[in-house]
Design an enzyme around this catalytic site. Structure first.
Site, PDB file in Angstrom:
ATOM      1  N   HIS A  60     -32.077 -35.089  21.911  1.00 29.33           N
ATOM      2  CA  HIS A  60     -31.156 -34.765  23.010  1.00 29.33           C
ATOM      3  C   HIS A  60     -30.116 -35.877  23.189  1.00 29.33           C
ATOM      4  O   HIS A  60     -29.982 -36.468  24.256  1.00 29.33           O
ATOM      5  CB  HIS A  60     -31.908 -34.528  24.322  1.00 29.33           C
ATOM      6  CG  HIS A  60     -31.101 -33.697  25.289  1.00 29.33           C
ATOM      7  ND1 HIS A  60     -31.672 -33.019  26.342  1.00 29.33           N
ATOM      8  CD2 HIS A  60     -29.769 -33.434  25.368  1.00 29.33           C
ATOM      9  CE1 HIS A  60     -30.729 -32.379  27.035  1.00 29.33           C
ATOM     10  NE2 HIS A  60     -29.562 -32.624  26.447  1.00 29.33           N
ATOM     11  N   GLU A  90     -39.170 -32.488  27.189  1.00 29.13           N
ATOM     12  CA  GLU A  90     -38.513 -33.694  26.676  1.00 29.13           C
ATOM     13  C   GLU A  90     -39.024 -34.926  27.419  1.00 29.13           C
ATOM     14  O   GLU A  90     -39.185 -34.875  28.639  1.00 29.13           O
ATOM     15  CB  GLU A  90     -36.995 -33.566  26.827  1.00 29.13           C
ATOM     16  CG  GLU A  90     -36.399 -32.407  26.014  1.00 29.13           C
ATOM     17  CD  GLU A  90     -34.895 -32.305  26.146  1.00 29.13           C
ATOM     18  OE1 GLU A  90     -34.275 -33.173  26.803  1.00 29.13           O
ATOM     19  OE2 GLU A  90     -34.315 -31.351  25.609  1.00 29.13           O
ATOM     20  N   ILE A 102     -17.436 -25.931  25.477  1.00 28.02           N
ATOM     21  CA  ILE A 102     -18.051 -26.456  24.252  1.00 28.02           C
ATOM     22  C   ILE A 102     -17.955 -25.445  23.121  1.00 28.02           C
ATOM     23  O   ILE A 102     -17.567 -25.776  21.996  1.00 28.02           O
ATOM     24  CB  ILE A 102     -19.515 -26.856  24.521  1.00 28.02           C
ATOM     25  CG1 ILE A 102     -19.567 -27.995  25.549  1.00 28.02           C
ATOM     26  CG2 ILE A 102     -20.206 -27.271  23.232  1.00 28.02           C
ATOM     27  CD1 ILE A 102     -20.947 -28.299  26.083  1.00 28.02           C
ATOM     28  N   GLY A 148     -17.555 -21.040  26.245  1.00 20.01           N
ATOM     29  CA  GLY A 148     -16.949 -21.859  27.282  1.00 20.01           C
ATOM     30  C   GLY A 148     -16.257 -23.060  26.656  1.00 20.01           C
ATOM     31  O   GLY A 148     -15.774 -22.998  25.517  1.00 20.01           O
ATOM     32  N   THR A 157     -27.758 -26.771  21.006  1.00 18.46           N
ATOM     33  CA  THR A 157     -27.431 -28.036  21.681  1.00 18.46           C
ATOM     34  C   THR A 157     -27.278 -27.791  23.181  1.00 18.46           C
ATOM     35  O   THR A 157     -26.746 -28.628  23.888  1.00 18.46           O
ATOM     36  CB  THR A 157     -26.123 -28.629  21.127  1.00 18.46           C
ATOM     37  OG1 THR A 157     -25.068 -27.669  21.280  1.00 18.46           O
ATOM     38  CG2 THR A 157     -26.262 -28.988  19.662  1.00 18.46           C
ATOM     39  N   SER A 199     -21.319 -13.294  24.897  1.00 15.86           N
ATOM     40  CA  SER A 199     -22.015 -13.736  26.112  1.00 15.86           C
ATOM     41  C   SER A 199     -21.873 -12.611  27.114  1.00 15.86           C
ATOM     42  O   SER A 199     -21.060 -11.693  26.930  1.00 15.86           O
ATOM     43  CB  SER A 199     -21.444 -15.044  26.669  1.00 15.86           C
ATOM     44  OG  SER A 199     -20.200 -14.809  27.299  1.00 15.86           O
ATOM     45  N   ARG A 252     -29.808 -25.750  25.911  1.00 14.85           N
ATOM     46  CA  ARG A 252     -31.055 -26.048  26.623  1.00 14.85           C
ATOM     47  C   ARG A 252     -32.219 -25.409  25.873  1.00 14.85           C
ATOM     48  O   ARG A 252     -32.126 -24.278  25.387  1.00 14.85           O
ATOM     49  CB  ARG A 252     -31.016 -25.521  28.070  1.00 14.85           C
ATOM     50  CG  ARG A 252     -30.107 -26.315  29.007  1.00 14.85           C
ATOM     51  CD  ARG A 252     -30.616 -27.745  29.216  1.00 14.85           C
ATOM     52  NE  ARG A 252     -29.730 -28.543  30.058  1.00 14.85           N
ATOM     53  CZ  ARG A 252     -28.724 -29.272  29.604  1.00 14.85           C
ATOM     54  NH1 ARG A 252     -28.465 -29.303  28.305  1.00 14.85           N
ATOM     55  NH2 ARG A 252     -27.995 -29.988  30.433  1.00 14.85           N
TER      56      ARG A 252
END
Length: 329
Positions: A295, A276, A167, A165, A245, A186, A247
């Site tokens: 994060h 987290e 990123i 996508g 980076t 994907s 989830r």
């Protein structure tokens, strides 16, 4: 009396809780003086100990300003905040909000824009940090040592992107600049887009078998939980690196820890985790082949300014009965 008028004005102000402002920057970005007669801001710099703690602290609040996927805004929390009318989150997606419960209560949920480039940039910080042993070399420099490791070059290596996508596409373009080959997989890979940017479509299995670096750039959904687990680590090369980076739950953390202990892969770079903040005694913290960040992929001055300014805009718009950037179930 003047005292009575002041109290009446104070009580009519909208009570806004700003959650998880870890860096204490809300008051630097937003001019609190400008809103002193309109909004009563309560800023929280630490995570709540538990949900009961959150219920007590937020009981009187009418609006929440939240950072995406930090404090969970659950059904039980929503049902125990009787005055809550508005939830404003960073980004236009937030899996930590129970949208159905909010909708049933008539609570407006709105988001903000978010820059995709910081996540792509932090991806390369992790890749370069791993391949050039920056964690070890930095620590050794401060202890007086000199050149204790040997790095690995990027040029000619194969980067496997899980997700192509916004990123993933930026990461691919940087890889090309380094002289790398790039492949991607994907479930809904856009083949024409991949072709346009010179990325080779590949099956998930072939990508894992052949890539020198595997980097994850997916939107978390049920189908992607534990996407990378023991079976996938068995496919990867012992010299390969894994970057996440996106989830935390996309990678099975227990299987990852075992793979790192057994040298199934050369190393991992993580900016995201199942839980987290990452607990202080978490096993990942003690592995020499893990490069960990707290994060911070989206934590930039530009993004934070966009988040908080637009949250204020959202609140203003909702109070005018003209809500903007609404997130629906």
């Amino acid at each position: 009396s003047i005292r009575y008028l002041f109290i009446k004005q104070k009580n009519s102000m909208i009570k806004v809780a700003v959650l998880d402002d870890y860096q204490n920057v809300f008051k630097e970005i937003i001019d609190l003086e400008k809103y002193k007669d309109k909004y009563d801001f309560q800023i929280f710099n630490e995570p709540f100990h538990d949900e009961n703690d959150a219920m007590v602290a937020l009981e009187s609040c009418e609006a929440l300003f939240i950072m995406r996927e930090r404090t969970p805004i659950t059904k039980s929390l929503i049902s125990n905040l009787p005055n809550l009318k508005y939830i404003f989150t960073s980004g236009m997606r937030n899996k930590a909000i129970d949208l159905e419960s909010a909708s049933k209560r008539g609570i407006k949920v709105c988001g903000t824009e978010i820059n995709p480039n910081p996540a792509a940039e932090i991806t390369w910080a992790l890749i370069l940090g791993l391949l050039r042993n920056l964690r070890q070399e930095t620590e050794n420099m401060f202890q007086g040592y000199w050149q204790t490791t040997i790095g690995v070059e990027l040029k000619g290596k194969l980067l496997g992107l899980i997700g192509l996508g916004k990123i993933g596409t930026q990461v691919a373009k940087v890889a090309k600049a380094f002289g790398m080959q790039v492949c991607a997989w994907s479930e809904n890979l856009n083949l024409s887009h991949a072709n346009d940017i010179g990325v080779l479509p590949m099956s998930k299995e072939d990508l894992l078998k052949n890539s020198d670096i595997v980097s994850i750039h997916l939107v978390l959904g049920e189908k992607y939980i534990n996407l990378i687990s023991k079976k996938e680590f068995e496919l990867m090369k012992k010299t390969s690196y894994l970057i996440n980076t996106s989830r935390g739950p996309i990678i099975n953390e227990s299987d990852l820890i075992q793979a790192l202990k057994d040298d199934k892969i050369a190393g991992v770079g993580l900016d995201v985790f199942d839980k987290e903040p990452l607990p202080q005694d978490h096993k990942l913290r003690f592995l020499p082949n893990a490069l960990l960040l707290p994060h911070i992929g989206y934590v930039t001055a530009e993004n934070y300014s966009k988040f908080y300014v637009q949250m204020i805009e959202n609140l203003d718009a909702c109070l005018d009965n003209k809500p903007i950037r609404v997130i629906s179930k």
